[in-house]
Design a protein around this motif. Sequence first.
Motif, PDB file in Angstrom:
ATOM      1  N   TYR A 116      -2.143   7.988  13.489  1.00 31.71           N
ATOM      2  CA  TYR A 116      -1.170   8.848  12.822  1.00 31.71           C
ATOM      3  C   TYR A 116      -1.841   9.573  11.659  1.00 31.71           C
ATOM      4  N   ALA A 117      -1.396  10.799  11.417  1.00 31.96           N
ATOM      5  CA  ALA A 117      -1.833  11.500  10.214  1.00 31.96           C
ATOM      6  C   ALA A 117      -1.071  10.944   9.013  1.00 31.96           C
ATOM      7  N   LYS A 118      -1.683  10.982   7.862  1.00 31.00           N
ATOM      8  CA  LYS A 118      -1.074  10.417   6.659  1.00 31.00           C
ATOM      9  C   LYS A 118       0.158  11.214   6.252  1.00 31.00           C
ATOM     10  N   GLY A 119       1.204  10.496   5.861  1.00 33.87           N
ATOM     11  CA  GLY A 119       2.444  11.132   5.439  1.00 33.87           C
ATOM     12  C   GLY A 119       2.615  11.070   3.932  1.00 33.87           C
ATOM     13  N   TYR A 120       3.843  10.875   3.488  1.00 36.04           N
ATOM     14  CA  TYR A 120       4.150  10.911   2.065  1.00 36.04           C
ATOM     15  C   TYR A 120       3.908   9.588   1.349  1.00 36.04           C
ATOM     16  N   PHE A 121       3.840   8.488   2.094  1.00 37.24           N
ATOM     17  CA  PHE A 121       3.820   7.155   1.470  1.00 37.24           C
ATOM     18  C   PHE A 121       2.393   6.649   1.373  1.00 37.24           C
ATOM     19  N   ASP A 122       1.961   6.391   0.143  1.00 39.15           N
ATOM     20  CA  ASP A 122       0.629   5.851  -0.087  1.00 39.15           C
ATOM     21  C   ASP A 122       0.756   4.403  -0.552  1.00 39.15           C
ATOM     22  N   CYS A 123       0.234   3.489   0.233  1.00 37.17           N
ATOM     23  CA  CYS A 123       0.397   2.060  -0.068  1.00 37.17           C
ATOM     24  C   CYS A 123      -0.284   1.654  -1.359  1.00 37.17           C
ATOM     25  N   ASP A 124      -1.372   2.344  -1.719  1.00 38.81           N
ATOM     26  CA  ASP A 124      -2.091   1.979  -2.943  1.00 38.81           C
ATOM     27  C   ASP A 124      -1.291   2.321  -4.196  1.00 38.81           C
ATOM     28  N   THR A 125      -0.525   3.418  -4.158  1.00 36.11           N
ATOM     29  CA  THR A 125       0.193   3.857  -5.365  1.00 36.11           C
ATOM     30  C   THR A 125       1.696   3.661  -5.285  1.00 36.11           C
ATOM     31  N   MET A 126       2.242   3.562  -4.051  1.00 36.27           N
ATOM     32  CA  MET A 126       3.687   3.442  -3.877  1.00 36.27           C
ATOM     33  C   MET A 126       4.094   2.146  -3.200  1.00 36.27           C
ATOM     34  N   GLY A 127       3.117   1.387  -2.697  1.00 39.22           N
ATOM     35  CA  GLY A 127       3.398   0.222  -1.867  1.00 39.22           C
ATOM     36  C   GLY A 127       4.169  -0.879  -2.568  1.00 39.22           C
ATOM     37  N   PHE A 128       4.708  -1.785  -1.742  1.00 43.78           N
ATOM     38  CA  PHE A 128       5.531  -2.887  -2.236  1.00 43.78           C
ATOM     39  C   PHE A 128       4.760  -4.205  -2.292  1.00 43.78           C
ATOM     40  N   GLY A 129       3.440  -4.107  -2.183  1.00 42.74           N
ATOM     41  CA  GLY A 129       2.588  -5.277  -2.239  1.00 42.74           C
ATOM     42  C   GLY A 129       1.145  -4.845  -2.447  1.00 42.74           C
ATOM     43  N   LYS A 130       0.261  -5.817  -2.622  1.00 44.62           N
ATOM     44  CA  LYS A 130      -1.148  -5.508  -2.854  1.00 44.62           C
ATOM     45  C   LYS A 130      -1.840  -5.124  -1.546  1.00 44.62           C
ATOM     46  N   VAL A 131      -2.878  -4.285  -1.659  1.00 47.79           N
ATOM     47  CA  VAL A 131      -3.649  -3.831  -0.503  1.00 47.79           C
ATOM     48  C   VAL A 131      -4.987  -4.570  -0.468  1.00 47.79           C
ATOM     49  N   ALA A 132      -5.347  -5.068   0.707  1.00 45.38           N
ATOM     50  CA  ALA A 132      -6.661  -5.685   0.921  1.00 45.38           C
ATOM     51  C   ALA A 132      -7.437  -4.815   1.903  1.00 45.38           C
ATOM     52  N   HIS A 133      -8.644  -4.426   1.528  1.00 41.23           N
ATOM     53  CA  HIS A 133      -9.464  -3.589   2.403  1.00 41.23           C
ATOM     54  C   HIS A 133     -10.556  -4.389   3.115  1.00 41.23           C
ATOM     55  N   THR A 134     -10.839  -5.589   2.589  1.00 40.35           N
ATOM     56  CA  THR A 134     -11.858  -6.444   3.204  1.00 40.35           C
ATOM     57  C   THR A 134     -11.248  -7.807   3.518  1.00 40.35           C
ATOM     58  N   PHE A 135     -11.941  -8.540   4.347  1.00 35.91           N
ATOM     59  CA  PHE A 135     -11.440  -9.853   4.752  1.00 35.91           C
ATOM     60  C   PHE A 135     -11.373 -10.812   3.568  1.00 35.91           C
ATOM     61  N   ASP A 136     -12.389 -10.797   2.736  1.00 36.50           N
ATOM     62  CA  ASP A 136     -12.387 -11.688   1.567  1.00 36.50           C
ATOM     63  C   ASP A 136     -11.235 -11.341   0.618  1.00 36.50           C
ATOM     64  N   GLU A 137     -10.975 -10.054   0.450  1.00 38.93           N
ATOM     65  CA  GLU A 137      -9.830  -9.643  -0.376  1.00 38.93           C
ATOM     66  C   GLU A 137      -8.531 -10.171   0.203  1.00 38.93           C
ATOM     67  N   LEU A 138      -8.408 -10.109   1.519  1.00 34.12           N
ATOM     68  CA  LEU A 138      -7.196 -10.596   2.178  1.00 34.12           C
ATOM     69  C   LEU A 138      -6.978 -12.081   1.893  1.00 34.12           C
ATOM     70  N   LEU A 139      -8.003 -12.878   2.061  1.00 37.32           N
ATOM     71  CA  LEU A 139      -7.872 -14.314   1.803  1.00 37.32           C
ATOM     72  C   LEU A 139      -7.487 -14.580   0.346  1.00 37.32           C
ATOM     73  N   ASP A 140      -8.071 -13.810  -0.574  1.00 41.36           N
ATOM     74  CA  ASP A 140      -7.721 -13.957  -1.988  1.00 41.36           C
ATOM     75  C   ASP A 140      -6.254 -13.619  -2.224  1.00 41.36           C
ATOM     76  N   ARG A 141      -5.777 -12.551  -1.593  1.00 47.37           N
ATOM     77  CA  ARG A 141      -4.375 -12.122  -1.749  1.00 47.37           C
ATOM     78  C   ARG A 141      -3.425 -13.194  -1.198  1.00 47.37           C
ATOM     79  N   ILE A 142      -3.786 -13.764  -0.047  1.00 40.83           N
ATOM     80  CA  ILE A 142      -2.935 -14.809   0.543  1.00 40.83           C
ATOM     81  C   ILE A 142      -2.869 -16.018  -0.390  1.00 40.83           C
ATOM     82  N   ARG A 143      -4.028 -16.449  -0.862  1.00 39.15           N
ATOM     83  CA  ARG A 143      -4.094 -17.644  -1.702  1.00 39.15           C
ATOM     84  C   ARG A 143      -3.279 -17.453  -2.989  1.00 39.15           C
ATOM     85  N   GLU A 144      -3.456 -16.323  -3.662  1.00 38.68           N
ATOM     86  CA  GLU A 144      -2.771 -16.114  -4.943  1.00 38.68           C
ATOM     87  C   GLU A 144      -1.263 -15.954  -4.763  1.00 38.68           C
ATOM     88  N   THR A 145      -0.849 -15.423  -3.600  1.00 45.52           N
ATOM     89  CA  THR A 145       0.591 -15.236  -3.363  1.00 45.52           C
ATOM     90  C   THR A 145       1.286 -16.556  -3.098  1.00 45.52           C
TER      91      THR A 145
END
Length: 400
Positions: A332-361
């Motif tokens: 899909y082409a990008k629309g109006y909603f940007d997860c980094d600036t408008m999202g309802f949760g944190k964004v993980a771009h790497t696997f290690d970031e994802l694990l950190d986000r899961i653990r802290e949540t």
Amino acid sequence: MRQQNKRHVMNKWKLRNKQLYILLRYSVAKVLSYLLPAKLFAKDLWLVCERGTDARDNGYFFYKYLREKHPHIPCVYVITRNSPDYNKVATLGNVVHYGSLQHLYYINTAKHLISTHAAGFLWNSHWIRDGILKRFYRHKGNFIFLQHGVIIHYLAGLIYPTYQCDLFICSAKKEYEYVKNTYGHPDGVVQYTGLCRFDYLHRFTIKKQILLMPTWRLYLNGLNDSAFLQSDYYKAFSQLLTDPRLEEILEFYDYELIFYPHYEIQKFLPLFHSPFSRVKLAVFKQYDVQTLLKESALLITDYSSVFFDFAYMKKPLIYYQFDKKSFYDNHYAKGYFDCDTMGFGKVAHTFDELLDRIRETVKAGCALQEPFQSRINTYYELYDTNNSQRIFECICRLEK
């Protein structure tokens, strides 16, 4: 490999034959609609459908609303005989079998055709609607597009006049403004009402459960099993499902994780596995998506608009966007909603970031944090159980 390619070609051949078969039956039904007028057999009918194979989205919840609140209205739900949701709809009454001659006759005679999917009531129907037989196959009734997701991307297939409907339902004010200002539909077509299924997201019991629910990729759809196993999509989610650090988090905080990929990816689900007892792979036929969303304490998704339902319930979520450039270049082409600036949760771009986000949540008890709480409250101006009622009133206004 050769055997898998042969099976892929056979499946495409079967699909095309199935389409031609439906086209023939549809032609017969079209002729019958002239010989047997609607006022005798389907007067003022409201025809409701999702994919034709299920009843667990806005179509089902709107049909349930009609049967319970307006039983005098003649309405029928379209679903396959072997659907796992068939009995659930049948208890409400008035079911017609998807693809049957009666179903196809109703397409041509119903007063309102109400669907969660843009294609409406025939699979791959664009090759009917947009071809040389367009005039012959055009239905007479109003088409109401309930949506099955929330629009956040630029969907060229929904731009007017490529896509035409009489009502285009939107879930929230920002989505409504984006569709109204970008997609070019005539005045009055796009309506901000909220989604039918939102009516049922106000009461729920939460388990110590994490829901992993990524969306699909258009460029994965035609792959055979061997090619899919080489995809970044498979590698990313397989890595999570088999990583000992995930098991450690689940064990320490006493959580389970359910992997429930998009409907279009379910055919590849048998290729995934996890050695951990706290991880479950959810088959579409055995799990209801709204039940999973309501009972889960944390959602992990990528670009799926399912996060809007989860955020509506004011619960935390994580976006795992490991293939952001590839997704927006090829899906899909990008629309109006940007997860980094408008999202309802944190964004993980790497696997290690994802694990950190899961653990802290989960360490924080899966409590919704700021600024996400404020963003959610601002996004949903309508927050009640009257979404189906508003849609019903919009449809009734079409009759005036």
